[in-house]
Design a protein around this motif. Structure first.
Motif, PDB file in Angstrom:
ATOM      1  N   ALA A   1       0.822  -1.204   0.000  1.00 14.72           N
ATOM      2  CA  ALA A   1       0.000   0.000   0.000  1.00 14.72           C
ATOM      3  C   ALA A   1       0.861   1.262   0.000  1.00 14.72           C
ATOM      4  O   ALA A   1       0.449   2.306  -0.476  1.00 14.72           O
ATOM      5  N   SER A   2       2.081   1.182   0.519  1.00 12.85           N
ATOM      6  CA  SER A   2       2.963   2.340   0.548  1.00 12.85           C
ATOM      7  C   SER A   2       3.547   2.629  -0.826  1.00 12.85           C
ATOM      8  O   SER A   2       4.177   3.658  -1.024  1.00 12.85           O
ATOM      9  N   GLY A   3       3.359   1.729  -1.776  1.00 14.92           N
ATOM     10  CA  GLY A   3       3.892   1.914  -3.111  1.00 14.92           C
ATOM     11  C   GLY A   3       5.283   1.326  -3.284  1.00 14.92           C
ATOM     12  O   GLY A   3       5.795   1.247  -4.384  1.00 14.92           O
ATOM     13  N   ALA A   4       5.928   0.934  -2.184  1.00 12.48           N
ATOM     14  CA  ALA A   4       7.265   0.350  -2.260  1.00 12.48           C
ATOM     15  C   ALA A   4       7.163  -1.066  -2.814  1.00 12.48           C
ATOM     16  O   ALA A   4       6.204  -1.774  -2.537  1.00 12.48           O
ATOM     17  N   PRO A   5       8.134  -1.501  -3.607  1.00 12.47           N
ATOM     18  CA  PRO A   5       8.091  -2.871  -4.127  1.00 12.47           C
ATOM     19  C   PRO A   5       8.089  -3.881  -2.986  1.00 12.47           C
ATOM     20  O   PRO A   5       8.742  -3.695  -1.984  1.00 12.47           O
ATOM     21  N   THR A   6       7.340  -4.915  -3.161  1.00 10.77           N
ATOM     22  CA  THR A   6       7.276  -5.973  -2.161  1.00 10.77           C
ATOM     23  C   THR A   6       8.527  -6.836  -2.267  1.00 10.77           C
ATOM     24  O   THR A   6       8.909  -7.252  -3.345  1.00 10.77           O
ATOM     25  N   GLN A   7       9.158  -7.100  -1.137  1.00 11.46           N
ATOM     26  CA  GLN A   7      10.328  -7.964  -1.085  1.00 11.46           C
ATOM     27  C   GLN A   7      10.000  -9.145  -0.175  1.00 11.46           C
ATOM     28  O   GLN A   7      10.197  -9.080   1.019  1.00 11.46           O
ATOM     29  N   PRO A   8       9.448 -10.217  -0.734  1.00 13.35           N
ATOM     30  CA  PRO A   8       9.072 -11.347   0.111  1.00 13.35           C
ATOM     31  C   PRO A   8      10.269 -11.952   0.814  1.00 13.35           C
ATOM     32  O   PRO A   8      11.342 -12.053   0.230  1.00 13.35           O
ATOM     33  N   ARG A   9      10.090 -12.336   2.059  1.00 17.38           N
ATOM     34  CA  ARG A   9      11.141 -13.012   2.818  1.00 17.38           C
ATOM     35  C   ARG A   9      11.135 -14.483   2.452  1.00 17.38           C
ATOM     36  O   ARG A   9      10.109 -15.020   2.075  1.00 17.38           O
ATOM     37  N   GLN A  10      12.258 -15.118   2.620  1.00 19.81           N
ATOM     38  CA  GLN A  10      12.338 -16.551   2.369  1.00 19.81           C
ATOM     39  C   GLN A  10      11.324 -17.296   3.232  1.00 19.81           C
ATOM     40  O   GLN A  10      10.704 -18.237   2.790  1.00 19.81           O
ATOM     41  N   ALA A  11      11.148 -16.853   4.474  1.00 22.40           N
ATOM     42  CA  ALA A  11      10.230 -17.533   5.383  1.00 22.40           C
ATOM     43  C   ALA A  11       8.793 -17.486   4.890  1.00 22.40           C
ATOM     44  O   ALA A  11       7.985 -18.313   5.265  1.00 22.40           O
ATOM     45  N   ALA A  12       8.458 -16.506   4.066  1.00 20.09           N
ATOM     46  CA  ALA A  12       7.081 -16.396   3.580  1.00 20.09           C
ATOM     47  C   ALA A  12       6.661 -17.652   2.833  1.00 20.09           C
ATOM     48  O   ALA A  12       5.495 -18.037   2.877  1.00 20.09           O
ATOM     49  N   ALA A  13       7.593 -18.307   2.179  1.00 26.10           N
ATOM     50  CA  ALA A  13       7.279 -19.530   1.444  1.00 26.10           C
ATOM     51  C   ALA A  13       6.846 -20.640   2.395  1.00 26.10           C
ATOM     52  O   ALA A  13       6.128 -21.548   2.005  1.00 26.10           O
ATOM     53  N   ASP A  14       7.286 -20.553   3.647  1.00 28.85           N
ATOM     54  CA  ASP A  14       6.944 -21.565   4.638  1.00 28.85           C
ATOM     55  C   ASP A  14       5.648 -21.262   5.377  1.00 28.85           C
ATOM     56  O   ASP A  14       5.194 -22.070   6.173  1.00 28.85           O
ATOM     57  N   CYS A  15       5.073 -20.098   5.153  1.00 24.47           N
ATOM     58  CA  CYS A  15       3.844 -19.713   5.850  1.00 24.47           C
ATOM     59  C   CYS A  15       2.648 -20.506   5.325  1.00 24.47           C
ATOM     60  O   CYS A  15       2.610 -20.894   4.164  1.00 24.47           O
ATOM     61  N   ARG A  16       1.701 -20.708   6.191  1.00 22.76           N
ATOM     62  CA  ARG A  16       0.429 -21.305   5.819  1.00 22.76           C
ATOM     63  C   ARG A  16      -0.597 -20.181   5.785  1.00 22.76           C
ATOM     64  O   ARG A  16      -0.562 -19.298   6.645  1.00 22.76           O
ATOM     65  N   VAL A  17      -1.483 -20.205   4.811  1.00 20.28           N
ATOM     66  CA  VAL A  17      -2.502 -19.162   4.718  1.00 20.28           C
ATOM     67  C   VAL A  17      -3.880 -19.786   4.571  1.00 20.28           C
ATOM     68  O   VAL A  17      -4.016 -20.925   4.114  1.00 20.28           O
ATOM     69  N   TRP A  18      -4.881 -19.029   4.965  1.00 19.44           N
ATOM     70  CA  TRP A  18      -6.269 -19.453   4.827  1.00 19.44           C
ATOM     71  C   TRP A  18      -7.072 -18.220   4.474  1.00 19.44           C
ATOM     72  O   TRP A  18      -6.778 -17.117   4.948  1.00 19.44           O
ATOM     73  N   MET A  19      -8.072 -18.387   3.603  1.00 16.89           N
ATOM     74  CA  MET A  19      -8.920 -17.252   3.275  1.00 16.89           C
ATOM     75  C   MET A  19     -10.279 -17.722   2.805  1.00 16.89           C
ATOM     76  O   MET A  19     -10.454 -18.856   2.362  1.00 16.89           O
ATOM     77  N   ASP A  20     -11.241 -16.809   2.958  1.00 23.84           N
ATOM     78  CA  ASP A  20     -12.539 -16.969   2.328  1.00 23.84           C
ATOM     79  C   ASP A  20     -12.892 -15.599   1.748  1.00 23.84           C
ATOM     80  O   ASP A  20     -11.993 -14.768   1.578  1.00 23.84           O
ATOM     81  N   THR A  21     -14.128 -15.341   1.467  1.00 20.99           N
ATOM     82  CA  THR A  21     -14.493 -14.083   0.795  1.00 20.99           C
ATOM     83  C   THR A  21     -14.350 -12.854   1.688  1.00 20.99           C
ATOM     84  O   THR A  21     -14.324 -11.737   1.190  1.00 20.99           O
ATOM     85  N   ARG A  22     -14.219 -13.052   3.005  1.00 19.10           N
ATOM     86  CA  ARG A  22     -14.148 -11.911   3.918  1.00 19.10           C
ATOM     87  C   ARG A  22     -12.972 -11.948   4.890  1.00 19.10           C
ATOM     88  O   ARG A  22     -12.771 -10.989   5.632  1.00 19.10           O
ATOM     89  N   THR A  23     -12.209 -13.023   4.915  1.00 19.74           N
ATOM     90  CA  THR A  23     -11.176 -13.211   5.941  1.00 19.74           C
ATOM     91  C   THR A  23      -9.874 -13.703   5.323  1.00 19.74           C
ATOM     92  O   THR A  23      -9.886 -14.508   4.399  1.00 19.74           O
ATOM     93  N   TYR A  24      -8.752 -13.232   5.879  1.00 18.46           N
ATOM     94  CA  TYR A  24      -7.432 -13.742   5.499  1.00 18.46           C
ATOM     95  C   TYR A  24      -6.688 -14.109   6.773  1.00 18.46           C
ATOM     96  O   TYR A  24      -6.675 -13.336   7.739  1.00 18.46           O
ATOM     97  N   GLY A  25      -6.068 -15.285   6.790  1.00 22.16           N
ATOM     98  CA  GLY A  25      -5.293 -15.726   7.941  1.00 22.16           C
ATOM     99  C   GLY A  25      -3.927 -16.219   7.512  1.00 22.16           C
ATOM    100  O   GLY A  25      -3.760 -16.738   6.405  1.00 22.16           O
ATOM    101  N   ALA A  26      -2.935 -16.052   8.402  1.00 18.97           N
ATOM    102  CA  ALA A  26      -1.570 -16.492   8.121  1.00 18.97           C
ATOM    103  C   ALA A  26      -0.945 -17.083   9.382  1.00 18.97           C
ATOM    104  O   ALA A  26      -1.196 -16.607  10.496  1.00 18.97           O
ATOM    105  N   SER A  27      -0.121 -18.101   9.183  1.00 18.71           N
ATOM    106  CA  SER A  27       0.633 -18.738  10.252  1.00 18.71           C
ATOM    107  C   SER A  27       2.026 -19.042   9.706  1.00 18.71           C
ATOM    108  O   SER A  27       2.155 -19.693   8.670  1.00 18.71           O
ATOM    109  N   CYS A  28       3.068 -18.542  10.384  1.00 18.10           N
ATOM    110  CA  CYS A  28       4.443 -18.670   9.890  1.00 18.10           C
ATOM    111  C   CYS A  28       5.352 -19.259  10.967  1.00 18.10           C
ATOM    112  O   CYS A  28       5.077 -19.121  12.163  1.00 18.10           O
TER     113      CYS A  28
END
Length: 98
Positions: free
Chosen positions: A23-50
């Motif tokens: 949102a700040s306009g800065a390029p996103t720099q994903p961390r290596q750990a992000a690949a290990d995160c688990r995510v869950w979502m539906d039409t109204r909710t987003y969840g993450a576990s890392c």
């Protein structure tokens, strides 16, 4: 803060998933750990576990143009961000690290 943001766009011909600037306009720099995160979502909710010991939180971008934040968590604990809390739907999301 480092952020990983994913945005979905649904069109008449199909859908796509892509990395987008934060949102700040800065390029996103994903961390290596992000690949290990688990995510869950539906039409109204987003969840993450890392696996990180460093704190992270789920952030959801809602169709009304506002961001909502989940609580700060670490070590596989789930953080959920609810667009439903502001009467909206999920449009994009990111994992935010402290």
């Amino acid at each position: 803060m480092r952020k990983l943001m994913l945005v979905t766009t649904v069109a008449a011909l199909g859908s796509s998933l892509f990395l987008a600037p934060s949102a700040s306009g800065a390029p996103t720099q994903p961390r290596q750990a992000a690949a290990d995160c688990r995510v869950w979502m539906d039409t109204r909710t987003y969840g993450a576990s890392c696996p990180d010991r460093q704190k992270y939180r789920a952030r959801a971008y809602c169709t009304n143009g506002k961001w909502v934040n989940g609580p700060w968590r670490n070590k596989w604990n789930w953080s959920y961000a609810y667009c439903s809390s502001i009467g909206s739907y999920l449009e994009g999301w990111e994992i935010d690290w402290a």
